[in-house]
Design a protein around this motif. Sequence first.
Motif, mmCIF file in Angstrom:
data_model
loop_
_atom_site.group_PDB
_atom_site.id
_atom_site.type_symbol
_atom_site.label_atom_id
_atom_site.label_comp_id
_atom_site.label_asym_id
_atom_site.label_seq_id
_atom_site.Cartn_x
_atom_site.Cartn_y
_atom_site.Cartn_z
ATOM 1 N N VAL A 241 0.824 -1.209 0.000
ATOM 2 C CA VAL A 241 0.000 0.000 0.000
ATOM 3 C C VAL A 241 0.855 1.255 0.000
ATOM 4 O O VAL A 241 1.903 1.305 0.618
ATOM 5 N N SER A 242 0.402 2.263 -0.696
ATOM 6 C CA SER A 242 0.961 3.614 -0.566
ATOM 7 C C SER A 242 -0.210 4.580 -0.468
ATOM 8 O O SER A 242 -1.249 4.385 -1.100
ATOM 9 N N LEU A 243 -0.041 5.589 0.342
ATOM 10 C CA LEU A 243 -1.100 6.558 0.595
ATOM 11 C C LEU A 243 -0.760 7.923 0.003
ATOM 12 O O LEU A 243 0.400 8.324 -0.039
ATOM 13 N N ASN A 244 -1.807 8.589 -0.455
ATOM 14 C CA ASN A 244 -1.746 10.002 -0.853
ATOM 15 C C ASN A 244 -0.839 10.280 -2.046
ATOM 16 O O ASN A 244 -0.304 11.382 -2.182
ATOM 17 N N ASN A 245 -0.679 9.292 -2.920
ATOM 18 C CA ASN A 245 -0.005 9.525 -4.194
ATOM 19 C C ASN A 245 -1.043 9.818 -5.275
ATOM 20 O O ASN A 245 -2.228 9.515 -5.124
ATOM 21 N N GLU A 246 -0.598 10.369 -6.379
ATOM 22 C CA GLU A 246 -1.513 10.621 -7.485
ATOM 23 C C GLU A 246 -1.881 9.296 -8.149
ATOM 24 O O GLU A 246 -1.015 8.485 -8.467
ATOM 25 N N VAL A 247 -3.173 9.058 -8.355
ATOM 26 C CA VAL A 247 -3.638 7.798 -8.935
ATOM 27 C C VAL A 247 -4.617 8.074 -10.070
ATOM 28 O O VAL A 247 -5.268 9.113 -10.123
#
Length: 263
Positions: A241-247
Motif C-alpha cells: 500500500v501507498s497513501l496520498n499519491n496521485e492515482v
Amino acid sequence: MKSPQIKKLLKLTLTVCLITIAFGCKSAKSIIASGEASNQLSAKQVIKQHQENSADFKTMQAKVRIDLIQGQKEQGLTFNFRMEKNKVIWLSAPLGLARMMITPDKVRFYNKQDNQYFDGNYELLSDFVGVDLDFTKVQNILLGQAIYDLKDEPHKVAVNENSYALQPRDQKALIELFYLINPSHFKMDSLQLFQQLKRRMLQVDYASYQEVKNQVLPQNIRIIAQDNSDEVAITMEFKSVSLNNEVRFPFKIPKGYEEIIIK
C-alpha cells in the motif's frame, strides 16, 4: 443468466466482491492488539473512540490477494487496487482482464474472458443484503468502520472476549446488527448482520490490522455472505500500500460485450 440459481449465486458473489475490495501496506507494521476491554467504558465512549480513529487519507493504492471460496471451488488472484476516498474504488486483474469501478452513483465491471459487463446502481446489492447499501457503507467496511452512523440511535455495550460488543438498543425486527470493537485501536474486530426470516447472514471478520503512515488499516479480512444454503467466503491478504499519491482510474467497457442483467 436464465437459471434462478445462477442469478442467486451471481448476486451473492457481486455483493461479496463489492465489500471486499480491500488494501494492505508496503513498509507497514502489524499492530499487536494489547488493549483490554473494560466494563467501565460506556457505549458513548466506545463510539467516540471508534469515530475518532477513522482513517484519514486522500488516495490509496495497493496489491491485494483475494481468495474466493464457493462450495467446493476455490480460486484466487492478486489485484491492483486504487481508491480516492469518498469518490472512487477501483480494482483491476492482471493485464486488465477484468476491472471493477464503483462510485457513489455507479457499480460497474467487465470481464474480458467472458465478454460480459455490468453497469448498474446499488439497488440490486441493497435488495440482496437487506440494508440500504451505498458507497459510504462499502467504504466503511473496507476501512474497518461501522456501516451506520453510531450517533443516530442509542446503543448498548458489553465486553465479549476482549472486544466491545456494540449493538443498537432497539434492534430492528427484520435485521439484527452487531459490532465487535477492538479495545486497542477501536476499529472493528467483526461486523455481523443477520436476517433470520430470510435466512441471510453477512459477517466481516478483521483478523489483524496494520499501521500505514500513522493510519490504522485492515491487514487480513475474511467475509462470509450466506443466502439460505448458498455461501460465499472471501479471504484477503493486503500488500504494497501507498497513501496520498496521485492515482488514475482507467475504465472503459469494450464494445460488443454482453450486458449482465439480473431481475
